[in-house]
Design an enzyme around this catalytic site. Structure first.
Site, mmCIF file in Angstrom:
data_model
loop_
_atom_site.group_PDB
_atom_site.id
_atom_site.type_symbol
_atom_site.label_atom_id
_atom_site.label_comp_id
_atom_site.label_asym_id
_atom_site.label_seq_id
_atom_site.Cartn_x
_atom_site.Cartn_y
_atom_site.Cartn_z
ATOM 1 N N ARG A 469 0.828 -1.198 0.000
ATOM 2 C CA ARG A 469 0.000 0.000 0.000
ATOM 3 C C ARG A 469 0.869 1.257 0.000
ATOM 4 N NH1 ARG A 469 -1.939 -1.487 5.848
ATOM 5 N NH2 ARG A 469 -0.423 -0.396 7.113
ATOM 6 N N GLU A 471 2.397 3.100 1.855
ATOM 7 C CA GLU A 471 2.998 3.329 3.158
ATOM 8 C C GLU A 471 4.469 2.954 3.088
ATOM 9 O OE1 GLU A 471 0.529 2.429 6.364
ATOM 10 O OE2 GLU A 471 1.976 3.055 7.857
ATOM 11 N N GLU A 745 -0.687 -8.445 8.480
ATOM 12 C CA GLU A 745 -0.624 -7.308 9.398
ATOM 13 C C GLU A 745 -1.495 -7.540 10.628
ATOM 14 O OE1 GLU A 745 -2.225 -3.717 7.679
ATOM 15 O OE2 GLU A 745 -1.188 -2.461 9.151
ATOM 16 N N HIS A 766 3.169 -8.071 6.440
ATOM 17 C CA HIS A 766 3.716 -7.262 7.529
ATOM 18 C C HIS A 766 4.464 -8.256 8.416
ATOM 19 C CE1 HIS A 766 1.809 -3.275 7.504
ATOM 20 N NE2 HIS A 766 2.138 -3.084 8.762
HETATM 21 C C1 BGC Z 1 1.931 0.619 10.126
HETATM 22 C C2 BGC Z 1 2.524 -0.174 11.253
HETATM 23 C C3 BGC Z 1 3.073 0.813 12.243
HETATM 24 C C4 BGC Z 1 1.867 1.509 12.767
HETATM 25 C C5 BGC Z 1 2.087 2.408 13.907
HETATM 26 C C6 BGC Z 1 0.786 1.418 10.652
HETATM 27 O O1 BGC Z 1 0.200 2.202 9.690
HETATM 28 O O2 BGC Z 1 1.562 -0.205 9.079
HETATM 29 O O3 BGC Z 1 3.244 -1.232 10.917
HETATM 30 O O4 BGC Z 1 3.897 0.308 13.215
HETATM 31 O O5 BGC Z 1 1.169 2.188 11.744
HETATM 32 O O6 BGC Z 1 1.063 2.239 14.754
#
Ligand code: BGC
Length: 902
Positions: A469, A471, A745, A766
């Site tokens: 995604r 991120e 995740e 994840h």
């Molecule tokens: C991420 C996590 C990260 C978290 C923090 C998410 O958006 O994917 O892996 O540690 O935010 O809370």
């Protein structure tokens, strides 16, 4: 006396003959082999010379260590004369064993230094002006034709980019993918060095480079584009040495040529478009006749960041996967299944008419109707578009993008594709795989494979949360909880050393470590907001990565320099936590808690105080390692005060801990926060909670890493195995039962009852919940580094058979060599058999469950054996204990005693 030791591998700064480093005292490593038990080194001698010839003649004009009485064979710091820019240093070593016998000299190894000062750089940053009115810019192509009139003795090129560069010399690609890697470009950029002696010819030569936006100017995370800059630039300097002692330089400057080429755009997160009709054929080779108008490049000045040697390992294509099946959809597209959720891209083979476009679309999962599940990508576009040039069979792979996927859809494919039409290129940082693990339970094996795939998919220059995604950020919390697992799976020494630099570059003046590194823009834009609980610079369990990761590198690789280099930063972090707590209790603001736990909210102040204590305790140990006695005492005292405050604030008189989640109990147990009495109660409350949930876990990212270790260390091994192999939701095996090939995740990323979780946050790759990998190596197989003799100088072998496992085979390639453990429990009897291998120049203590009755096939009782290399130590009722020297040993024991006690 025969010579017992052979030197098989010489490394510099953990790497094989690294080029362009900028470490002033590089560390040297070698590995020893021997067929003798207990073989060990007693002395070494290192010679370093300015040329291979001198070294061969035994002239160490740079450094001769002399004969040093030491068993140290890793991390020996160079101590010769000051190292100089662009010089190559050749070295060899010989050792003496404990009987005084000398080995042969090792093979010659070398390293070269990069351009050590700004004044050494004569090159200019070059790029190409943006096209007006174009949203996604075409990557610039840059070229330089140059003549060489004499044969080349040796040549190196130093290159980097603000953005990404794909470097070519005389038509061949040089160097790594996604170079120069991701750093906080405002602070530093890594420079790569390559030797190009063999690629140069007398006559015309051509350098070519294509620049990608990458992290510098492309889309990063969910903050959009241009986080660091507007468009990419290249910096390149080559030095060519001739046999007559002269040399010359080729540097990037306004004498180069710039144009756009066939790539219409290429963005890490938004995919690529490529029009093969626009390929400037032969542009990176001699004899090129330009068909397009090449322009003068745009020269940029004013980059004030550091130009540093590359610490991280290069990114490469590490494997190629063939699809396992494909089908035609009603819409006439083709959907392929790669059989594995992977990260990288698809290579496409296609023939057709010029101008026809094929789109390659990628997704991790399928919707119930069989279409690609794209909802979880948010604004990421995992699509590459290829426009055919229409000549014969065409092959295409994208340049500056990567995707996370298992399924590939071909849209607009002309003709009938087959399984050979596409191939999956698996791309990640090139780290040797060091851990192997296999059991009699195929699901446990799959879990290990899924964890490793999570690492392959997310270790690309920096450790990211997810690869699909919009991120893909270096979340520190994810990295720290997974760090030890990662270090078992692969050699992450350089990867995490570089990441620590990223963490340091983001550290706030207050001492706070951030939740993401490198900065994705929000530090600079001050985007965090305490009320939002988001983007905060001091999240518990996230910021603590700044202490936990160096400690992990110390334990796994014996690296004290990482502790020294980061000591001040770590102390600043702990002092920051101390100064921002009330009576040693951390406030409950701004932290993610036990992120993505399941029906169990751990109070944030409990978690934050627990992590404050943990970082402080690690810092005290680190101060001890570095010989900082006063600091050690100071932080030990601080730790004791925090633990006391934790008990006063959060532990009831009945031993219940505020929040009463599994996470509060496991963190308290593993971080040594409780009294002995409270420990006993905590483990009872923990197991009761697990049992009342139907033998299920409830932990999120942070609790999960300590769950099975806490149970195992507090004599609840059976519960640990029950959780490991639980197949009902929530559990690791639940995802595997439903086809997972990576770690999800969320425990509930997909369930039978609810289908997909909310798409706004639902990655299927994840690694955080895969931190159980550490337990599998450390406890299940029983291969553990002893922090008192780190880097596996002394290994603790302590397998914990349990559950339905009757066979576990694991190995780990330490810096000393491969440690192997293979244990077997015969079902019919209570016989436990374990074979172990301990590498040369290291020792081990083995704890064999039950009462050992045979060693290497020789029956006996404790104290009665005389086995070379194996010395009985005091044993308990449950375990027999021995000290081992290097070698291979087989123990057989009667397990009845231990079975009765667990
Ligand atoms: C991420 C996590 C990260 C978290 C923090 C998410 O958006 O994917 O892996 O540690 O935010 O809370």
């Amino acid at each position: 006396m025969t010579v017992s030791l052979t030197i098989v591998q010489c490394l510099t700064e953990y790497a094989n003959n690294p080029l362009g480093i900028d470490v002033s005292r590089p560390r040297l490593f070698w590995r020893l082999e021997s067929s003798d038990r207990s073989a060990a080194q007693a002395f070494y001698q290192i010679m370093v010379a300015s040329s291979q010839e001198l070294l061969e003649q035994g002239v160490a004009d740079r450094w001769d260590s002399g004969r040093v009485a030491s068993d140290q064979s890793i991390h020996i710091a160079y101590a010769g004369e000051t190292l100089r820019s662009e010089q190559t240093y050749y070295w060899k070593v010989r050792v003496w064993d404990t009987h005084g016998e000398a080995s042969a000299w090792s093979q010659t190894a070398y390293w070269s230094m990069g351009l050590l000062s700004r004044a050494d750089w004569k090159a200019k940053w070059i790029g190409r002006k943006s096209e007006k009115g174009v949203d996604m810019q075409p990557p610039p192509y840059l070229r330089k034709s140059f003549q060489l009139t004499k044969a080349v003795k040796r040549a190196f090129v130093y290159a980097t980019a603000l953005g990404l560069y794909d470097l070519r010399l005389n038509g061949s690609r040089i160097g790594a993918l996604f170079a120069p890697g991701w750093t906080d470009y405002e602070t530093r950029v890594q420079v790569q060095a390559y030797e190009i002696t063999d690629q140069l010819t007398v006559g015309e030569n051509v350098f070519g480079a294509i620049l990608g936006d990458g992290w510098y100017a492309g889309t990063v995370g969910f903050l959009g584009e241009n986080v660091y800059g507007e468009r990419p630039f290249l910096l390149l300097q080559a030095r060519v040495e001739y046999f007559d002692g002269t040399s010359e330089r080729i540097v990037s400057d306004s004498s180069w040529q710039a144009a756009k080429g066939a790539i219409l755009y290429s963005d890490l997160i938004k995919g690529e478009a490529y029009d093969a009709r626009l390929e400037p054929t032969g542009w990176d080779q001699s004899g090129y006749q330009a068909e397009v108008a090449w322009e003068v490049p745009d020269v940029r000045t004013g980059y004030n960041g550091l130009l540093v040697g590359t610490v991280e390992p290069p990114v490469r294509i590490m494997q190629v996967l063939k699809p396992v099946s494909f089908r035609r959809t009603e819409a006439g597209t083709f959907i392929y299944d790669m059989g594995q959720n992977m990260v990288g891209w698809t290579e496409l083979t296609v023939s057709g008419v010029a101008g026809h476009q094929v789109t390659v679309s990628h997704a991790e999962m399928l919707n119930p109707d069989g279409s690609l599940y794209l909802d979880n990508l948010r604004v990421a576009v995992q699509q590459d578009h290829y426009v055919l040039k229409g000549i014969g069979e065409e092959r295409y792979e994208p340049h500056f993008t990567f995707h996370g996927f298992r399924y590939v859809e071909l849209i607009g494919y002309p003709g009938e594709p087959d399984l050979a039409t596409i191939a999956g290129k698996v791309v990640h940082s090139d780290m040797a795989e060091t851990g192997r693990l296999e059991t009699n339970d195929s699901m446990v094996n799959r879990l290990h494979a899924n964890i490793t795939w999570g690492q392959r998919g997310n270790f690309l220059s920096v450790p990211t949360d997810c690869p699909q995604r919009d991120e893909r950020l270096g979340w520190t919390g994810d990295a720290q909880i997974f760090a030890r697992t990662a270090a078992y799976n692969m050699n992450v020494s350089r990867f995490f050393s570089k990441y620590m630099q990223d963490i340091l570059d983001c550290q706030q003046p207050s001492g706070a470590f951030t939740d993401v590194a490198p900065d994705a823009g929000w530090i600079r834009h001050k985007m965090w907001n305490a009320n939002l609980n988001w983007f905060a610079p001091d999240n518990a369990g996230w910021g603590d990565a700044g202490v936990i990761i160096p400690w992990t590198l110390y334990v796994m690789y014996g690296d004290t320099r990482i502790l020294e280099t980061n000591y001040k930063a770590m102390a600043d972090w702990v002092n920051y936590l101390r100064d921002n707590s009330e009576d040693y209790v951390r406030p409950d603001y701004a932290n993610y808690g036990d992120w993505l736990s399941i029906d169990a909210d751990t109070p944030k102040e409990v978690l934050a105080t627990a992590y404050f204590a943990y970082s402080t305790q690690l810092l005290a140990k680190i101060a001890g390692v570095l010989g900082r006695k006063d600091d050690q005492i100071q932080y030990e005292t601080l730790f004791a005060a925090i633990a006391q405050a934790f008990r006063d604030a959060f532990v009831g008189s009945d031993g219940r801990i505020h929040g009463e989640t599994q996470a509060v109990y496991v963190l308290s147990l593993q971080f040594n926060l409780l009294t002995d009495e409270q420990n006993k109660l905590a483990i009872e409350y923990l197991t009761t909670d697990i049992r009342t949930r139907g033998d299920r876990l409830s932990t999120g990212f942070l609790g999960v890493g300590y769950l099975l270790p806490a149970l195992t260390e507090h004599r609840k091994l059976d519960v640990a195995y029950t959780l490991l192999t639980q197949e009902e939701f929530p559990s690791w095996m639940y995802s595997i039962k439903h086809g997972a090939t990576t770690i999800w995740e969320r425990w509930d990323g997909w369930t039978e009852h609810k289908g997909f979780q909310t798409p706004s946050m639902n990655s299927f790759n994840h690694y955080s919940l895969g931190s159980v990998g550490e337990w599998m190596f450390r406890y299940m197989a029983g291969i553990e580094a002893d922090p008192a003799a780190p880097g596996f100088k002394h290994t603790i072998i302590r397998p914990r058979p349990g559950g339905s496992l009757d066979r576990v085979k694991a190995s780990y390639d330490s810096l000393y060599g491969t440690i192997e453990v293979a244990w077997h429990l015969s079902a019919s009897s209570s016989v436990f058999r374990i074979e172990v291998t301990i590498p040369v120049n290291s020792t081990a203590t083995i704890y064999v469950p039950g009462r050992v009755y045979a060693i290497d096939g020789v029956k006996g009782t404790s104290g009665s054996w005389e086995i070379e290399g194996c010395q009985p130590l005091e044993s308990t009722e449950d375990e027999s204990c021995f000290k081992l020297g290097a070698g291979r040993y087989i123990f057989e024991s009667d397990l009845l005693a231990v079975q009765a006690s667990v």
